[in-house]
Design a protein around this motif. Structure first.
Motif, mmCIF file in Angstrom:
data_model
loop_
_atom_site.group_PDB
_atom_site.id
_atom_site.type_symbol
_atom_site.label_atom_id
_atom_site.label_comp_id
_atom_site.label_asym_id
_atom_site.label_seq_id
_atom_site.Cartn_x
_atom_site.Cartn_y
_atom_site.Cartn_z
ATOM 1 N N GLN A 4 0.832 -1.209 0.000
ATOM 2 C CA GLN A 4 0.000 0.000 0.000
ATOM 3 C C GLN A 4 0.867 1.260 0.000
ATOM 4 O O GLN A 4 0.560 2.227 -0.690
ATOM 5 N N LYS A 5 1.935 1.215 0.770
ATOM 6 C CA LYS A 5 2.851 2.357 0.808
ATOM 7 C C LYS A 5 3.500 2.555 -0.562
ATOM 8 O O LYS A 5 3.624 3.678 -1.044
ATOM 9 N N LEU A 6 3.890 1.473 -1.181
ATOM 10 C CA LEU A 6 4.500 1.529 -2.503
ATOM 11 C C LEU A 6 3.518 2.090 -3.529
ATOM 12 O O LEU A 6 3.884 2.927 -4.364
ATOM 13 N N MET A 7 2.275 1.660 -3.478
ATOM 14 C CA MET A 7 1.250 2.151 -4.404
ATOM 15 C C MET A 7 1.008 3.650 -4.190
ATOM 16 O O MET A 7 0.856 4.402 -5.155
ATOM 17 N N LYS A 8 0.985 4.087 -2.940
ATOM 18 C CA LYS A 8 0.771 5.498 -2.638
ATOM 19 C C LYS A 8 1.926 6.328 -3.186
ATOM 20 O O LYS A 8 1.720 7.392 -3.764
ATOM 21 N N GLN A 9 3.157 5.832 -3.027
ATOM 22 C CA GLN A 9 4.322 6.533 -3.553
ATOM 23 C C GLN A 9 4.251 6.625 -5.079
ATOM 24 O O GLN A 9 4.590 7.654 -5.661
ATOM 25 N N ALA A 10 3.807 5.548 -5.716
ATOM 26 C CA ALA A 10 3.686 5.539 -7.176
ATOM 27 C C ALA A 10 2.639 6.558 -7.625
ATOM 28 O O ALA A 10 2.841 7.271 -8.615
ATOM 29 N N GLN A 11 1.538 6.651 -6.913
ATOM 30 C CA GLN A 11 0.495 7.617 -7.251
ATOM 31 C C GLN A 11 1.000 9.049 -7.075
ATOM 32 O O GLN A 11 0.711 9.922 -7.890
ATOM 33 N N GLN A 12 1.766 9.283 -6.016
ATOM 34 C CA GLN A 12 2.328 10.607 -5.786
ATOM 35 C C GLN A 12 3.309 10.981 -6.901
ATOM 36 O O GLN A 12 3.293 12.107 -7.398
#
Length: 101
Positions: A4-12
């Protein structure tokens, strides 16, 4: 590793890249050739905005020279725009080479 953290970073990162792309569409570079006789304005997303030709450069006997100056100015504007865009994208991607950007 938290997915989830990785996905959030990718979205940012994606949002930052979109913002930079919009900024590049509004930022212009101006170059010239022939000692300033031909000037070109281009956005950093490589849209040609303007070509200015000094009337002194318009000589019916020297059409090839004028064509060469126009080509040189556009080529330099393209190089400058690409370098600016690359530098701004590198700020977002940390220098990672992401295909399509």
């Amino acid at each position: 590793m938290n997915i989830q953290k990785l996905m959030k970073q990718a979205q940012q990162a994606q949002a930052q890249m979109a913002a930079v792309q919009e900024e590049l569409a509004n930022e212009t570079v101006e170059t010239s050739a022939g000692g300033g006789m031909v000037k070109v304005v281009m956005t950093c997303d490589r849209n040609l905005q303007e070509i200015k030709i000094d009337p002194a450069a318009v000589d019916p006997e020297e059409v090839e020279l004028l064509e060469d100056m126009i080509l040189a100015a556009i080529t330099e504007a393209t190089r400058t725009a690409e370098a600016t865009a690359s530098a701004k994208m590198d700020e977002v991607t940390g220098g990672m080479n992401i295909p399509g950007l």
